[in-house]
Motif scaffolding. Structure first.
Motif, PDB file in Angstrom:
ATOM      1  N   ASN A   1       0.841  -0.955   0.109  1.00 28.57           N
ATOM      2  CA  ASN A   1      -0.134   0.289   0.002  1.00 28.57           C
ATOM      3  C   ASN A   1       0.547   1.023  -0.149  1.00 28.57           C
ATOM      4  O   ASN A   1       0.713   2.422  -0.702  1.00 28.57           O
ATOM      5  N   LYS A   2       1.917   1.031   0.706  1.00 24.16           N
ATOM      6  CA  LYS A   2       2.840   2.680   0.610  1.00 24.16           C
ATOM      7  C   LYS A   2       3.546   2.591  -0.205  1.00 24.16           C
ATOM      8  O   LYS A   2       3.790   3.705  -0.534  1.00 24.16           O
ATOM      9  N   LEU A   3       4.297   1.338  -0.864  1.00 17.94           N
ATOM     10  CA  LEU A   3       4.907   0.994  -2.263  1.00 17.94           C
ATOM     11  C   LEU A   3       4.020   1.794  -3.384  1.00 17.94           C
ATOM     12  O   LEU A   3       4.874   2.559  -4.232  1.00 17.94           O
ATOM     13  N   GLU A   4       3.073   1.695  -2.992  1.00 18.44           N
ATOM     14  CA  GLU A   4       1.940   1.954  -4.982  1.00 18.44           C
ATOM     15  C   GLU A   4       0.937   3.863  -4.588  1.00 18.44           C
ATOM     16  O   GLU A   4       0.032   3.215  -3.842  1.00 18.44           O
ATOM     17  N   LYS A   5       1.269   4.214  -4.539  1.00 19.69           N
ATOM     18  CA  LYS A   5       0.776   5.957  -3.481  1.00 19.69           C
ATOM     19  C   LYS A   5      -0.116   6.297  -4.664  1.00 19.69           C
ATOM     20  O   LYS A   5       0.727   6.584  -6.032  1.00 19.69           O
ATOM     21  N   THR A   6      -0.999   6.437  -5.066  1.00 16.38           N
ATOM     22  CA  THR A   6      -1.490   7.059  -6.256  1.00 16.38           C
ATOM     23  C   THR A   6      -1.344   9.066  -5.645  1.00 16.38           C
ATOM     24  O   THR A   6      -1.923   9.648  -4.410  1.00 16.38           O
ATOM     25  N   GLU A   7      -1.349   9.566  -6.465  1.00  9.03           N
ATOM     26  CA  GLU A   7      -1.696  10.522  -6.486  1.00  9.03           C
ATOM     27  C   GLU A   7      -2.395  11.595  -6.372  1.00  9.03           C
ATOM     28  O   GLU A   7      -2.489  11.830  -7.917  1.00  9.03           O
ATOM     29  N   ILE A   8      -2.428  12.212  -5.377  1.00  8.79           N
ATOM     30  CA  ILE A   8      -3.862  13.109  -5.679  1.00  8.79           C
ATOM     31  C   ILE A   8      -3.600  14.648  -5.009  1.00  8.79           C
ATOM     32  O   ILE A   8      -2.738  15.235  -4.315  1.00  8.79           O
ATOM     33  N   GLU A   9      -3.712  15.673  -6.243  1.00  5.07           N
ATOM     34  CA  GLU A   9      -3.773  16.792  -6.476  1.00  5.07           C
ATOM     35  C   GLU A   9      -5.119  17.562  -6.326  1.00  5.07           C
ATOM     36  O   GLU A   9      -5.901  17.587  -5.653  1.00  5.07           O
ATOM     37  N   GLU A  10      -5.158  18.634  -4.220  1.00  2.00           N
ATOM     38  CA  GLU A  10      -5.376  18.856  -3.767  1.00  2.00           C
ATOM     39  C   GLU A  10      -5.632  20.870  -3.921  1.00  2.00           C
ATOM     40  O   GLU A  10      -4.657  20.777  -4.201  1.00  2.00           O
ATOM     41  N   PHE A  11      -7.436  21.385  -4.240  1.00  2.00           N
ATOM     42  CA  PHE A  11      -6.951  21.885  -4.731  1.00  2.00           C
ATOM     43  C   PHE A  11      -7.873  23.025  -2.796  1.00  2.00           C
ATOM     44  O   PHE A  11      -9.127  22.365  -3.034  1.00  2.00           O
ATOM     45  N   LYS A  12      -7.612  23.886  -3.349  1.00  2.00           N
ATOM     46  CA  LYS A  12      -8.078  24.230  -1.631  1.00  2.00           C
ATOM     47  C   LYS A  12      -8.501  26.040  -2.024  1.00  2.00           C
ATOM     48  O   LYS A  12      -8.057  26.893  -2.624  1.00  2.00           O
ATOM     49  N   TYR A  13      -9.747  25.947  -1.786  1.00  2.00           N
ATOM     50  CA  TYR A  13      -9.821  27.148  -1.474  1.00  2.00           C
ATOM     51  C   TYR A  13     -10.573  27.984  -0.576  1.00  2.00           C
ATOM     52  O   TYR A  13     -10.989  27.733   0.698  1.00  2.00           O
ATOM     53  N   TYR A  14      -9.705  29.662  -0.282  1.00  2.00           N
ATOM     54  CA  TYR A  14      -9.306  30.241   1.351  1.00  2.00           C
ATOM     55  C   TYR A  14     -10.791  31.154   0.810  1.00  2.00           C
ATOM     56  O   TYR A  14     -11.209  31.982  -0.099  1.00  2.00           O
ATOM     57  N   ASN A  15     -11.464  31.499   1.988  1.00  2.00           N
ATOM     58  CA  ASN A  15     -12.268  32.868   1.693  1.00  2.00           C
ATOM     59  C   ASN A  15     -12.612  33.081   2.926  1.00  2.00           C
ATOM     60  O   ASN A  15     -12.156  32.992   4.202  1.00  2.00           O
ATOM     61  N   TYR A  16     -12.464  34.477   3.133  1.00  2.00           N
ATOM     62  CA  TYR A  16     -11.786  35.220   4.413  1.00  2.00           C
ATOM     63  C   TYR A  16     -12.924  36.276   4.627  1.00  2.00           C
ATOM     64  O   TYR A  16     -13.755  37.251   3.633  1.00  2.00           O
ATOM     65  N   ASP A  17     -13.555  35.696   6.114  1.00  2.00           N
ATOM     66  CA  ASP A  17     -14.935  37.172   6.687  1.00  2.00           C
ATOM     67  C   ASP A  17     -13.825  37.329   7.295  1.00  2.00           C
ATOM     68  O   ASP A  17     -13.364  38.225   8.637  1.00  2.00           O
ATOM     69  N   GLU A  18     -13.499  39.667   6.799  1.00  2.00           N
ATOM     70  CA  GLU A  18     -12.489  40.371   8.342  1.00  2.00           C
ATOM     71  C   GLU A  18     -13.980  40.832   8.754  1.00  2.00           C
ATOM     72  O   GLU A  18     -14.580  41.057   8.954  1.00  2.00           O
ATOM     73  N   LYS A  19     -13.193  40.933   9.458  1.00  2.00           N
ATOM     74  CA  LYS A  19     -13.587  41.584  11.201  1.00  2.00           C
ATOM     75  C   LYS A  19     -13.078  42.922  11.410  1.00  2.00           C
ATOM     76  O   LYS A  19     -13.151  43.669  13.038  1.00  2.00           O
ATOM     77  N   TYR A  20     -12.595  43.654  10.624  1.00  2.00           N
ATOM     78  CA  TYR A  20     -11.611  44.586  11.474  1.00  2.00           C
ATOM     79  C   TYR A  20     -12.458  45.661  11.472  1.00  2.00           C
ATOM     80  O   TYR A  20     -12.749  46.413  11.761  1.00  2.00           O
ATOM     81  N   ARG A  21     -13.807  45.628  10.796  1.00  2.00           N
ATOM     82  CA  ARG A  21     -14.215  46.778  10.537  1.00  2.00           C
ATOM     83  C   ARG A  21     -15.191  47.148  11.806  1.00  2.00           C
ATOM     84  O   ARG A  21     -15.715  48.475  12.147  1.00  2.00           O
TER      85      ARG A  21
END
Length: 332
Positions: free
Chosen positions: A287-307
């Protein structure tokens, strides 16, 4: 209140060091402004002593406003992360399983075949992004399950695989050739066969080396596993009158030289499993020798609190200005 809050510019918090300095400056300046006057009587003076005591409130409001502005500059925000994964390197795997009568030997608990089903099932569950198929072989071979991404089908088929579906014997070449046939049309980047046996090739019309050459031609890597303890094992030796197996001690015979050669020429690796724990370790290693390559996309959403902090600072400064020009006007 501050759960999950992060700061985009935390370096601005160094400015908070100005607050104690400003407080020291105010105390020093306040003492200088307090002039002393000696008189015989204070009759005729009207002093609102309570209001005078609360005069430092104005400076406190300024400090709080400054602290709010500094915190706002640090940009407090709540970060929301959503992810999407994409398999960039798919692996197609065929598990070729020996189902001859010797797989009922009890050197593994409760027997070799049952132990294999448990371990192989866990291996399948750990490969959610790959397609897996099953091939069974004894005196001949057959496809139990074509390669599929539906793990529930594969797991159900694995539970059903058993001795008695085929004529007894060990046709390693047939099992390997059938596995190659299942993978030769595959478009996957990596194609793998995991071939397990507990004996020597003694059946079938395809030689193991011929099947290995076919695997090489189609770019299929083969991992081989020899299953069985060293020495003797309690194995089926004959039939009882009621059709059940009679067990006796038999020498474990595994053609390790053949299995090593198949693994070497196809780019795989040979393993020997002598007990349940070793068998589990082998599948974990594969299982360790045969690794499937996974591409991960992350999407960031920021809720600003400084106002809200800027608004608070404005309110504090406005309150300070109103108090300075109303309640505390006659004292400043």
């Amino acid at each position: 209140m501050f759960d999950n809050i992060e700061f985009a510019n935390p370096q601005f918090f160094w400015l908070l060091l100005l607050l104690p300095l400003a407080l020291l400056w105010y105390l020093f300046k306040h003492k200088e402004e307090m002039a002393s006057l000696r008189i015989s009587s204070i009759k005729g003076f009207t002093i609102n002593s309570l209001t005078a005591k609360f005069r430092p409130v104005l400076f406190a409001l300024r400090l709080l406003a400054l602290a709010s502005i500094i915190t706002a500059l640090a940009r407090p925000q709540i970060e929301d992360i959503s992810t999407r994964t994409k398999t960039t390197k798919g692996i197609d795997i065929v598990m070729a399983i020996d189902v001859s009568s010797s797989m009922l030997a009890r050197d593994l608990k409760p027997n070799r075949l049952s132990a294999l089903r448990d371990v192989a099932g866990e291996f399948i569950k750990k490969r959610p992004n790959d397609r897996i198929g099953l091939v069974g072989y004894a005196g001949e071979s057959y496809t139990k399950t074509p390669i599929t991404s539906d793990k529930s089908i594969v797991l159900n088929a694995l539970r059903e695989i058993s001795y008695g579906d085929l004529e007894d014997g060990t046709a390693i070449g047939m099992g390997l050739a059938t596995s190659v046939n299942r993978l030769k049309e595959s478009k996957a980047t990596s194609k793998v066969i995991i071939l397990l046996t507990d004996g020597v090739n003694n059946s079938g019309f395809i030689e193991p080396k011929t099947a290995a050459d076919l695997a090489i031609e189609f770019g299929i890597k083969t991992y081989t596993i020899g299953l069985g303890t060293n020495g003797n094992a309690l194995s089926p030796v004959a039939y009882n009158p009621d059709g059940t197996f009679r067990y006796g001690m038999r020498q474990v015979e595994i053609d390790e030289a053949l299995l090593k050669d198949i693994a070497k020429v196809t780019g795989g690796k040979y393993f020997r499993a002598t007990d349940n724990e070793k068998l589990e370790e082998i599948y974990d290693e594969i299982n360790k020798l045969e690794k499937t390559e996974i591409e991960e996309f992350k999407y960031y959403n920021y809720d600003e609190k400084y106002r809200s902090l800027i608004f608070l600072a404005g309110i504090l400064l406005l309150l300070e200005w109103v108090l300075r020009n109303s309640v505390f006007k006659s004292f400043i």
